[in-house]
Design a protein around this motif. Structure first.
Motif, mmCIF file in Angstrom:
data_model
loop_
_atom_site.group_PDB
_atom_site.id
_atom_site.type_symbol
_atom_site.label_atom_id
_atom_site.label_comp_id
_atom_site.label_asym_id
_atom_site.label_seq_id
_atom_site.Cartn_x
_atom_site.Cartn_y
_atom_site.Cartn_z
ATOM 1 N N HIS A 31 1.951 -51.049 -16.295
ATOM 2 C CA HIS A 31 3.030 -50.653 -15.400
ATOM 3 C C HIS A 31 3.039 -49.151 -15.126
ATOM 4 N N VAL A 32 3.458 -48.801 -13.907
ATOM 5 C CA VAL A 32 3.663 -47.408 -13.527
ATOM 6 C C VAL A 32 5.032 -46.983 -14.046
ATOM 7 N N GLU A 33 5.057 -45.887 -14.785
ATOM 8 C CA GLU A 33 6.309 -45.356 -15.326
ATOM 9 C C GLU A 33 7.034 -44.550 -14.251
ATOM 10 N N PRO A 34 8.364 -44.410 -14.356
ATOM 11 C CA PRO A 34 9.107 -43.604 -13.377
ATOM 12 C C PRO A 34 8.527 -42.195 -13.262
ATOM 13 N N GLY A 35 8.315 -41.740 -12.044
ATOM 14 C CA GLY A 35 7.771 -40.414 -11.789
ATOM 15 C C GLY A 35 6.261 -40.317 -11.902
ATOM 16 N N GLU A 36 5.603 -41.410 -12.206
ATOM 17 C CA GLU A 36 4.152 -41.428 -12.411
ATOM 18 C C GLU A 36 3.467 -42.013 -11.175
ATOM 19 N N MET A 42 -2.928 -45.613 -14.182
ATOM 20 C CA MET A 42 -4.203 -46.271 -14.490
ATOM 21 C C MET A 42 -4.958 -45.508 -15.581
ATOM 22 N N VAL A 43 -5.008 -44.190 -15.452
ATOM 23 C CA VAL A 43 -5.697 -43.369 -16.461
ATOM 24 C C VAL A 43 -4.997 -43.507 -17.814
#
Length: 130
Positions: A31-36, A42-43
């Protein structure tokens, strides 16, 4: 992350306790975190899950599905050598050709195989720009 090396893709077997695709072969990701950004996520996920740091990659596609958007990145170079399973998210890892991946009864997402075949065609044509 679609880690690609010598005509093979890195697949990881998701643990049985995972909500999406439990006990299925899938790609490294999360999952993409807030602000990311999706690329930063992915990295981060690659480092956390298999100890690899993508150093050369390009975004292939965004695939919306139900309440999720999959951001697919082709990773052609990385640091860290061979993948090592970290944490409890996966139970196995393997490098598979597109044909081997297609033969798996328990591949998490059916669309992955067509993407793997496209990457292989590009690779054979010498078009693996990162």
């Amino acid at each position: 992350a679609i880690f690609w090396r010598e005509g093979r893709v890195l697949l990881v077997r998701r643990a049985g306790h995972k909500e999406r695709f439990p006990d299925c072969w899938d790609l490294v990701g999360g999952h993409v975190e807030p602000g990311e950004s999706p690329a930063a996520a992915m990295v981060r996920e690659a480092k956390e899950e298999v100890g690899l740091t993508p150093s050369r990659f390009r975004k292939l596609a965004e695939q919306p599905e139900e309440d999720t958007i999959y951001h697919l990145f082709l990773v052609s170079e990385w640091q860290g050598g061979e993948p090592v399973l970290l944490g409890d998210e996966h139970t196995a890892a393997q490098w598979s050709t597109p044909v081997q991946a297609e033969a798996l009864d328990d591949l998490g997402h059916p669309q992955w195989c067509s993407i793997f075949h496209e990457i292989q065609e590009q690779s054979l044509a010498g078009d693996m720009r990162g």
